[in-house]
Write a protein that holds these residues in place. Structure first.
Motif, PDB file in Angstrom:
ATOM      1  N   ARG A  11     -41.043 -70.548  18.944  1.00  0.00           N
ATOM      2  CA  ARG A  11     -41.948 -70.623  20.141  1.00  0.00           C
ATOM      3  C   ARG A  11     -42.156 -69.115  20.140  1.00  0.00           C
ATOM      4  O   ARG A  11     -42.005 -68.085  19.480  1.00  0.00           O
ATOM      5  N   GLU A  12     -43.403 -68.786  21.003  1.00  0.00           N
ATOM      6  CA  GLU A  12     -43.982 -67.602  21.225  1.00  0.00           C
ATOM      7  C   GLU A  12     -43.259 -66.694  22.197  1.00  0.00           C
ATOM      8  O   GLU A  12     -42.887 -67.538  23.420  1.00  0.00           O
ATOM      9  N   THR A  13     -43.022 -65.546  22.018  1.00  0.00           N
ATOM     10  CA  THR A  13     -42.130 -64.603  22.882  1.00  0.00           C
ATOM     11  C   THR A  13     -42.911 -63.377  23.315  1.00  0.00           C
ATOM     12  O   THR A  13     -43.473 -62.826  22.256  1.00  0.00           O
ATOM     13  N   LYS A  14     -42.847 -63.093  24.526  1.00  0.00           N
ATOM     14  CA  LYS A  14     -43.455 -61.713  24.942  1.00  0.00           C
ATOM     15  C   LYS A  14     -42.698 -60.776  24.615  1.00  0.00           C
ATOM     16  O   LYS A  14     -41.506 -60.586  25.225  1.00  0.00           O
ATOM     17  N   ILE A  15     -42.974 -59.402  24.029  1.00  0.00           N
ATOM     18  CA  ILE A  15     -41.926 -58.254  23.829  1.00  0.00           C
ATOM     19  C   ILE A  15     -42.777 -57.005  24.077  1.00  0.00           C
ATOM     20  O   ILE A  15     -44.227 -56.942  24.177  1.00  0.00           O
ATOM     21  N   GLU A  26     -47.337 -54.582  25.490  1.00  0.00           N
ATOM     22  CA  GLU A  26     -46.772 -56.071  25.131  1.00  0.00           C
ATOM     23  C   GLU A  26     -47.434 -56.723  24.362  1.00  0.00           C
ATOM     24  O   GLU A  26     -48.675 -56.561  24.177  1.00  0.00           O
ATOM     25  N   THR A  28     -47.235 -60.579  21.771  1.00  0.00           N
ATOM     26  CA  THR A  28     -46.701 -61.845  21.788  1.00  0.00           C
ATOM     27  C   THR A  28     -46.382 -61.680  20.304  1.00  0.00           C
ATOM     28  O   THR A  28     -47.277 -61.725  19.562  1.00  0.00           O
ATOM     29  N   THR A  31     -41.025 -66.491  17.368  1.00  0.00           N
ATOM     30  CA  THR A  31     -39.756 -66.509  17.126  1.00  0.00           C
ATOM     31  C   THR A  31     -39.066 -67.657  16.664  1.00  0.00           C
ATOM     32  O   THR A  31     -39.179 -68.585  17.227  1.00  0.00           O
ATOM     33  N   LYS A  35     -30.903 -73.166  19.877  1.00  0.00           N
ATOM     34  CA  LYS A  35     -30.595 -73.373  21.439  1.00  0.00           C
ATOM     35  C   LYS A  35     -29.397 -74.197  21.345  1.00  0.00           C
ATOM     36  O   LYS A  35     -29.168 -75.201  20.668  1.00  0.00           O
ATOM     37  N   SER A  42     -30.655 -70.176  24.686  1.00  0.00           N
ATOM     38  CA  SER A  42     -31.362 -69.780  23.628  1.00  0.00           C
ATOM     39  C   SER A  42     -31.149 -68.328  22.821  1.00  0.00           C
ATOM     40  O   SER A  42     -31.092 -67.495  23.553  1.00  0.00           O
ATOM     41  N   PRO A  44     -32.597 -66.173  19.453  1.00  0.00           N
ATOM     42  CA  PRO A  44     -33.216 -65.811  18.305  1.00  0.00           C
ATOM     43  C   PRO A  44     -32.297 -65.512  17.220  1.00  0.00           C
ATOM     44  O   PRO A  44     -31.322 -65.042  17.133  1.00  0.00           O
ATOM     45  N   THR A  48     -36.046 -65.265  11.499  1.00  0.00           N
ATOM     46  CA  THR A  48     -37.355 -64.593  12.438  1.00  0.00           C
ATOM     47  C   THR A  48     -38.142 -63.619  11.369  1.00  0.00           C
ATOM     48  O   THR A  48     -39.233 -63.666  11.156  1.00  0.00           O
TER      49      THR A  48
END
Length: 432
Positions: A11-15, A26, A28, A31, A35, A42, A44, A48
Motif C-alpha cells: 500500500r501507499e504510505t505517507k511519511i 511529506e 508518499t 510499503t 497484517k 499492520s 511494515p 520493502t
C-alpha cells in the motif's frame, strides 16, 4: 504463529522525509507489510527495501513502484498458502525464512498462475519479470542460501536483458498457452562435438574481425569457463603464456581496485570466486593469445594494469565487453543468414536467447564429454557445488556422460586436472 492469521499487503504510505536544516517534507512511498487478520494490526516489513532499491531510488513513479510490490505480495501470499498446505518443497522456507527461498518456488508460482488461466503476456511481462528482479535483489543482498547465477544478453537494440532462470527442465515450469514462439536459453552450440567445434571456431574468428580486442577473452570463456567479470579483471601476471598443456592455470582474481576505480557501479566487473582456473590446452588458444599481445603492444594503455583494452587504450569494462560480445553475436548470426546451406545453424542461434555466459556452458559440456563426473567438473569450473554445472546439460547428455564418467573415474579420489586434460583433450579441428 498461525500463518492463516497473516497476509502480506502492499500500500501507499505517507511519511515525513527529513531534508536537512530541520526541514521536513511529506512524501508518499510504497510499503510491503504483514497484517494480522484477527487484530487488524499492520506492520511494515524490511523487504520493502526491495521496492526502494529497485524502483523508488531509480526515479520510478508511484504506480511503477506499486505494480511490482503488488505482484511480489501475491507471490509471498502464495508461499504462505503452500506452507499452510504442508507442501514439502516449501518446508525449507518455514525453517530458514527468506534465506530458504529458491528458484523452484518462483517456478511453482509461475505454474500456479498458468493454471489460473492468466494471460501469457501478463505472466511473462509482469509476474516473471518482477520475480526475476526480486530474486536478483535478494541474491545481491546475500539474503539467499541458494547460489543463483543470472545470465544476461544484449539485444539488437543495445538493451541488457536478464534471461529467466525459471525456464529450466528440472523445474517443469508451465506457462500459459500462446501463439508466440517461446525463446529458449541457449547453453551451448549443440551437443554434436563436430558441430560445436565448427561454430566455436567460426564465432571466435568473427570476433577477430568484428571486435578483435575481446576475441581472446571469448576464447578464455570457452576454453576456461570464465565469466564476463572474471575476463575483464585479468591482468598480465594472471595469464599464462603457453596454453599447450593442461598444467596451465589462470589466476582468477578481483582486480577492481587496479582497473575500475573510475566506475561508480561495478556489478558487471564482479569476480564471483577467486581461484586458479584450469585451461583446456590448445594451439589455437596460444595463437589467439599471441595475436592479443601484438594488438596490445600497438596501443598506449590508459591503465598499465589492464589486459583487455580497446583500440584507444581504454580499459574494457564488463559492460563494454558485453556490448562488444553482442556485436560479434549478431554479426555472426547475420553472416550465417547470408551463407547458403547454413539455415539450421542460423535458426538455432537466432531463435534462442544467449549472451556471454554461453562460453562457460560450452566449457562445461567439453568437460562432460571428456568424461568428468559432476564432482570433478565442479572442481574444474571453480564451483562450490555440483548443482550449477548440472544445469548446463540436458537429461540425455547428462545420463550418458555420468555413466561414462563413473567407469573412468570410479576409483579416483581427487582430480588431477592437468593430467586429465593432457590425455583427453584434442583440438585438431583448430589446427591451421
Amino acid at each position: 504463529m498461525r500463518l492463516q492469521n497473516y497476509r502480506w499487503f502492499a500500500r501507499e504510505t505517507k511519511i515525513e522525509h527529513f531534508l536537512g536544516n530541520n526541514r521536513l517534507e511529506e512524501k508518499t512511498v510504497v510499503t510491503i507489510g504483514i497484517k494480522d487478520k484477527d487484530t487488524g494490526v499492520s506492520v511494515p516489513h524490511p523487504i520493502t527495501h526491495f521496492i526502494r532499491q529497485k524502483y523508488q531510488h531509480t526515479g520510478k513513479s508511484l504506480s511503477s513502484q506499486m505494480n511490482p510490490a503488488r505482484e511480489i505480495v501475491k507471490f509471498l501470499n502464495f508461499i504462505n498458502e503452500q506452507l499452510i498446505l504442508g507442501k514439502p518443497e516449501f518446508e525449507i522456507i518455514s525453517e530458514k525464512g527468506f534465506r530458504g527461498l529458491q528458484l523452484i518456488h518462483g517456478a511453482r508460482y509461475i505454474t500456479y498462475c498458468a493454471e489460473k488461466k492468466l494471460a501469457y503476456k501478463y505472466v511473462k511481462d509482469s509476474i516473471e519479470r518482477y520475480l526475476i528482479h526480486f530474486y536478483d535483489y535478494l541474491t545481491k543482498m546475500e539474503l539467499l542460501d541458494e547460489e543463483i547465477e543470472f545470465d544476461t544478453y544484449v539485444n539488437r537494440q543495445g538493451d541488457e536483458v536478464i534471461i529467466t532462470p525459471f525456464y529450466h527442465p528440472s523445474f517443469d515450469t508451465q506457462y500459459p498457452s500462446t501463439d508466440d514462439p517461446v525463446r529458449n536459453k541457449l547453453k551451448d552450440f549443440g551437443d554434436n562435438p563436430e558441430k560445436r567445434n565448427k561454430l566455436v571456431y567460426e564465432f571466435i574468428e568473427e570476433a577477430r574481425r568484428v571486435a578483435p580486442d575481446i576475441a581472446f577473452g571469448i576464447a578464455l570463456q570457452i576454453f576456461a569457463g570464465l565469466r564476463r567479470g572474471e575476463v575483464v579483471n585479468l591482468i598480465m601476471a594472471t595469464v599464462p603464456t603457453d596454453f599447450l598443456s593442461g598444467s596451465n592455470h589462470l589466476a582468477v582474481l578481483d582486480n577492481q581496485y587496479r582497473l575500475f576505480k573510475h566506475l561508480k557501479n561495478t556489478i558487471k566487473e564482479q569476480v564471483k570466486r577467486p581461484r586458479l582456473q584450469p585451461v583446456l590446452p590448445s594451439d589455437y588458444l596460444r595463437e589467439l593469445y599471441e595475436a592479443h599481445m601484438k594488438m596490445n603492444a600497438k596501443v598506449r594503455k590508459k591503465n598499465p594494469y589492464a589486459f583487455f583494452v580497446d583500440e584507444k587504450g581504454r580499459t574494457i569494462s564488463g559492460g563494454t565487453y558485453e556490448r562488444k560480445f553482442a556485436k560479434v553475436k549478431y554479426a555472426y548470426i547475420d553472416r550465417l543468414a547470408n551463407t547458403p546451406g547454413r539455415y539450421s545453424y542460423f535458426k538455432m542461434l537466432d531463435d534462442a536467447i544467449w549472451g556471454t555466459h554461453i562460453g562457460r556452458g560450452i566449457f562445461t559440456n567439453y568437460l562432460y564429454n571428456m568424461g568428468l563426473d559432476d564432482r570433478q567438473m565442479a572442481i574444474a569450473r571453480g564451483d562450490k557445488s555440483t548443482l550449477s554445472a548440472k544445469a548446463y546439460i540436458d537429461y540425455r547428455n547428462a545420463i550418458f556422460n555420468f555413466q561414462e564418467a563413473m567407469e573412468v573415474f570410479s576409483t579416483t579420489d581427487t582430480l588431477d586436472v592437468g593430467n586429465v586434460l593432457d590425455k583427453k583433450w584434442n583440438w585438431e579441428v583448430f589446427s591451421k
